[in-house]
Every structure is written in C-alpha cells, then in structure tokens.
Design a protein around this motif. Sequence first.
Motif, PDB file in Angstrom:
ATOM      1  N   VAL A 240      -8.102  66.008  28.476  1.00 19.39           N
ATOM      2  CA  VAL A 240      -7.695  64.958  29.368  1.00 19.39           C
ATOM      3  C   VAL A 240      -6.275  64.257  29.259  1.00 19.39           C
ATOM      4  N   LEU A 241      -6.096  63.970  27.820  1.00 24.07           N
ATOM      5  CA  LEU A 241      -4.853  63.174  27.889  1.00 24.07           C
ATOM      6  C   LEU A 241      -3.627  63.977  28.108  1.00 24.07           C
ATOM      7  N   LYS A 242      -3.649  65.264  28.277  1.00 22.32           N
ATOM      8  CA  LYS A 242      -2.445  66.244  28.753  1.00 22.32           C
ATOM      9  C   LYS A 242      -1.823  65.529  29.683  1.00 22.32           C
ATOM     10  N   ASP A 243      -2.662  64.872  30.747  1.00 22.46           N
ATOM     11  CA  ASP A 243      -1.937  64.411  32.100  1.00 22.46           C
ATOM     12  C   ASP A 243      -1.027  63.189  31.776  1.00 22.46           C
ATOM     13  N   PHE A 244      -1.126  62.644  30.408  1.00 20.09           N
ATOM     14  CA  PHE A 244      -0.344  61.338  29.976  1.00 20.09           C
ATOM     15  C   PHE A 244       0.570  62.030  28.936  1.00 20.09           C
ATOM     16  N   ASN A 245       0.690  63.209  28.657  1.00 19.12           N
ATOM     17  CA  ASN A 245       1.573  63.798  27.375  1.00 19.12           C
ATOM     18  C   ASN A 245       1.274  63.104  26.130  1.00 19.12           C
ATOM     19  N   VAL A 246      -0.047  62.774  26.062  1.00 21.17           N
ATOM     20  CA  VAL A 246      -0.649  61.972  24.798  1.00 21.17           C
ATOM     21  C   VAL A 246      -1.403  63.127  23.974  1.00 21.17           C
ATOM     22  N   GLU A 247      -1.208  62.998  22.807  1.00 24.55           N
ATOM     23  CA  GLU A 247      -2.138  64.155  21.865  1.00 24.55           C
ATOM     24  C   GLU A 247      -2.665  63.008  20.708  1.00 24.55           C
TER      25      GLU A 247
ATOM     26  N   ASP B 233     -16.772  55.948  24.641  1.00 30.50           N
ATOM     27  CA  ASP B 233     -15.818  56.366  25.462  1.00 30.50           C
ATOM     28  C   ASP B 233     -14.991  55.159  26.129  1.00 30.50           C
ATOM     29  N   ARG B 234     -15.751  54.228  26.516  1.00 30.70           N
ATOM     30  CA  ARG B 234     -14.872  53.107  26.956  1.00 30.70           C
ATOM     31  C   ARG B 234     -14.094  52.318  26.314  1.00 30.70           C
ATOM     32  N   VAL B 235     -14.767  52.283  24.785  1.00 30.79           N
ATOM     33  CA  VAL B 235     -13.769  51.621  23.966  1.00 30.79           C
ATOM     34  C   VAL B 235     -12.736  52.387  23.404  1.00 30.79           C
ATOM     35  N   ILE B 236     -13.038  53.582  23.353  1.00 27.69           N
ATOM     36  CA  ILE B 236     -12.014  54.595  22.813  1.00 27.69           C
ATOM     37  C   ILE B 236     -10.951  54.742  23.691  1.00 27.69           C
TER      38      ILE B 236
ATOM     39  N   ILE C 228      -0.393  53.290  28.335  1.00 27.67           N
ATOM     40  CA  ILE C 228      -0.811  53.706  29.416  1.00 27.67           C
ATOM     41  C   ILE C 228      -2.172  53.354  30.099  1.00 27.67           C
ATOM     42  N   THR C 229      -2.140  53.440  31.486  1.00 21.61           N
ATOM     43  CA  THR C 229      -3.422  53.029  32.358  1.00 21.61           C
ATOM     44  C   THR C 229      -4.224  54.187  32.747  1.00 21.61           C
ATOM     45  N   ILE C 230      -5.345  54.330  32.289  1.00 19.95           N
ATOM     46  CA  ILE C 230      -6.315  55.616  32.379  1.00 19.95           C
ATOM     47  C   ILE C 230      -7.367  54.945  33.578  1.00 19.95           C
ATOM     48  N   ASP C 231      -7.688  55.924  34.643  1.00 19.35           N
ATOM     49  CA  ASP C 231      -8.628  55.765  35.525  1.00 19.35           C
ATOM     50  C   ASP C 231     -10.016  55.954  34.548  1.00 19.35           C
ATOM     51  N   PHE C 232     -10.684  55.293  34.019  1.00 17.19           N
ATOM     52  CA  PHE C 232     -11.901  55.486  33.430  1.00 17.19           C
ATOM     53  C   PHE C 232     -13.047  56.564  33.877  1.00 17.19           C
ATOM     54  N   ASP C 233     -13.433  56.166  35.026  1.00 14.76           N
ATOM     55  CA  ASP C 233     -14.575  57.207  35.529  1.00 14.76           C
ATOM     56  C   ASP C 233     -14.021  58.477  35.604  1.00 14.76           C
ATOM     57  N   TYR C 234     -12.819  58.716  36.144  1.00 16.60           N
ATOM     58  CA  TYR C 234     -12.271  59.901  36.461  1.00 16.60           C
ATOM     59  C   TYR C 234     -12.261  60.846  35.168  1.00 16.60           C
ATOM     60  N   TYR C 235     -11.420  60.198  34.159  1.00 15.65           N
ATOM     61  CA  TYR C 235     -11.185  60.864  32.607  1.00 15.65           C
ATOM     62  C   TYR C 235     -12.424  60.758  32.023  1.00 15.65           C
ATOM     63  N   PHE C 236     -13.537  59.975  32.096  1.00 17.49           N
ATOM     64  CA  PHE C 236     -14.610  60.014  31.361  1.00 17.49           C
ATOM     65  C   PHE C 236     -15.573  61.047  31.842  1.00 17.49           C
TER      66      PHE C 236
ATOM     67  N   ILE D 104     -16.348  64.596  29.498  1.00 16.20           N
ATOM     68  CA  ILE D 104     -17.641  64.853  29.060  1.00 16.20           C
ATOM     69  C   ILE D 104     -18.077  66.319  29.491  1.00 16.20           C
ATOM     70  N   LYS D 105     -17.346  66.792  30.691  1.00 11.02           N
ATOM     71  CA  LYS D 105     -17.701  67.920  31.076  1.00 11.02           C
ATOM     72  C   LYS D 105     -16.883  69.100  30.141  1.00 11.02           C
ATOM     73  N   PHE D 106     -15.875  68.733  29.858  1.00 12.24           N
ATOM     74  CA  PHE D 106     -15.076  69.615  28.835  1.00 12.24           C
ATOM     75  C   PHE D 106     -15.734  69.705  27.619  1.00 12.24           C
ATOM     76  N   TYR D 107     -16.388  68.691  26.989  1.00 13.79           N
ATOM     77  CA  TYR D 107     -17.023  68.439  25.763  1.00 13.79           C
ATOM     78  C   TYR D 107     -18.426  69.135  25.809  1.00 13.79           C
ATOM     79  N   ILE D 108     -19.166  69.194  26.901  1.00 15.79           N
ATOM     80  CA  ILE D 108     -20.534  69.998  27.057  1.00 15.79           C
ATOM     81  C   ILE D 108     -20.080  71.357  27.059  1.00 15.79           C
ATOM     82  N   GLU D 109     -19.452  71.863  27.786  1.00 17.03           N
ATOM     83  CA  GLU D 109     -18.897  73.284  28.204  1.00 17.03           C
ATOM     84  C   GLU D 109     -18.404  73.812  26.780  1.00 17.03           C
ATOM     85  N   SER D 110     -17.545  73.133  25.972  1.00 17.57           N
ATOM     86  CA  SER D 110     -17.345  73.639  24.895  1.00 17.57           C
ATOM     87  C   SER D 110     -18.280  73.679  23.900  1.00 17.57           C
ATOM     88  N   VAL D 111     -19.270  72.874  23.585  1.00 20.94           N
ATOM     89  CA  VAL D 111     -20.446  72.855  22.726  1.00 20.94           C
ATOM     90  C   VAL D 111     -21.371  73.981  23.134  1.00 20.94           C
ATOM     91  N   ILE D 112     -21.673  74.162  24.343  1.00 16.83           N
ATOM     92  CA  ILE D 112     -22.616  75.359  24.769  1.00 16.83           C
ATOM     93  C   ILE D 112     -21.930  76.610  24.426  1.00 16.83           C
TER      94      ILE D 112
END
Length: 211
Positions: free
Chosen positions: A37-44, A58-61, A71-79, A83-91
């Motif tokens: 998700v941080l690709k949108d900010f060119n952050v790794e 997640d909120r603290v991170i 940078i400024t992050i829209d928490f709800d959207y990127y959270f 989570i969607k990417f994480y769940i799909e990756s594990v499964i």
Amino acid sequence: MDIRLKTLLDESKTIILDFDNTIAATEQFAWPAFNNVLKDFNVELKEEHIKRYIGNTDRVIFSMIEKDFDITIDFDYYFNKRIKFYIESVIASDLKPFKYVYEILNEFKDRDIYILSSNTKKAIVEILKNWKLDTYFKEVYSMIDLKSTKEEFIKNSLLPDYFNTKSEDLIVFEDSAKTINMAKSYGAKTVFIKNEINKNDSCSCDYIIET
C-alpha cells in the motif's frame, strides 16, 4: 509435547495466544502488505523500520510511518487495503500453524483458549476459518478494537476482566519479549516464541519454543 510445557499447561486454566509468529509464521506477510500500500507514496519499509514498528497496532504503525517519511495517510482507506492484501496472501500460501498449536488445541480442549493480538479480529478470524480452527477459541481480542496496547492492557490489570481468571491461572504465549516480561510481572506463566526476528531479545519466561 515436552514434559515441562505440558506441566505448565496442566497448571493453567486459561491459555492466551498471540497470533502473528506465535500461532503461525504470518509476520512474513504483514510487512509486504504494508509495502504494497505504501507504493502509492514511493515508500518502502526496511528492516530498521520494521524492528521499531513490530508489535504495534496498524493505527500506531501508520502514524509512525507518517512521521518517519513526512507523508499523510488516509488511515481507513489504507488500513482496509493492507488487511485485504495480508489476508489474501496468507490464505494463498500453504502456511499452517506451528505443531505445538495443534497439540494444545487437541490436548487441552477443556481449557478456555483465547487469542490476544495487535492484528485485526477480521483478519485473524478469516485465516482461522481457512485453517478450520476458528471453533477452538473462546474469543479473539484485538488491540485495535480495544484501543490499547498489550502492555497497557496488562498494566491496567484488564486480564481478569476479559479472561475471567486469576493471573496465576493464566499461561501466555508470545513472541514479544516486552509483553512476556509484563505478563510475567503480573503473575502469569509465560512461553516465549523465539524466531529469527526476536532471537537476540531477552525476557523472563517459564519456557521457550524455537520456531
């Protein structure tokens, strides 16, 4: 199961397990999900960042990331995206829980078994369902939902309120040395889950499981 661990479990009425890197090696999917998700900010995120962020909600991170990278992050959207990417990756992987987890769930069905995690309840429950283990746990408590950290949760003596038992009847499985030390000082029995990330961390625990 090792006799020392079995004895500790026999002496406990309530079992509390962390999720990531305690029930299974899921932490390996958490940070790629952040970087996705941080690709949108060119952050790794690099290893030095992850070591500082690990164990927080997640909120603290995301708040720490905002400060570190200005940078400024829209928490709800990127959270939700993370989570969607994480769940799909594990499964999508062939990852399974550690052997000792199956042993506990099968041999100590008469105990109250809980999950206490900094991860989201939604992610944990979906992954447990995929493993067909969701019915083994009395409840999944997420620090995100409780708006707390594990250390504050224990420090404020909330364990009896949520787990309905005395501290000496609890056994806590964790990969965070800080949380282990806090739980130990509270009077709970503790099992430290050692891995590549925390192998150099020291803590006061009753037993160590190397994964």
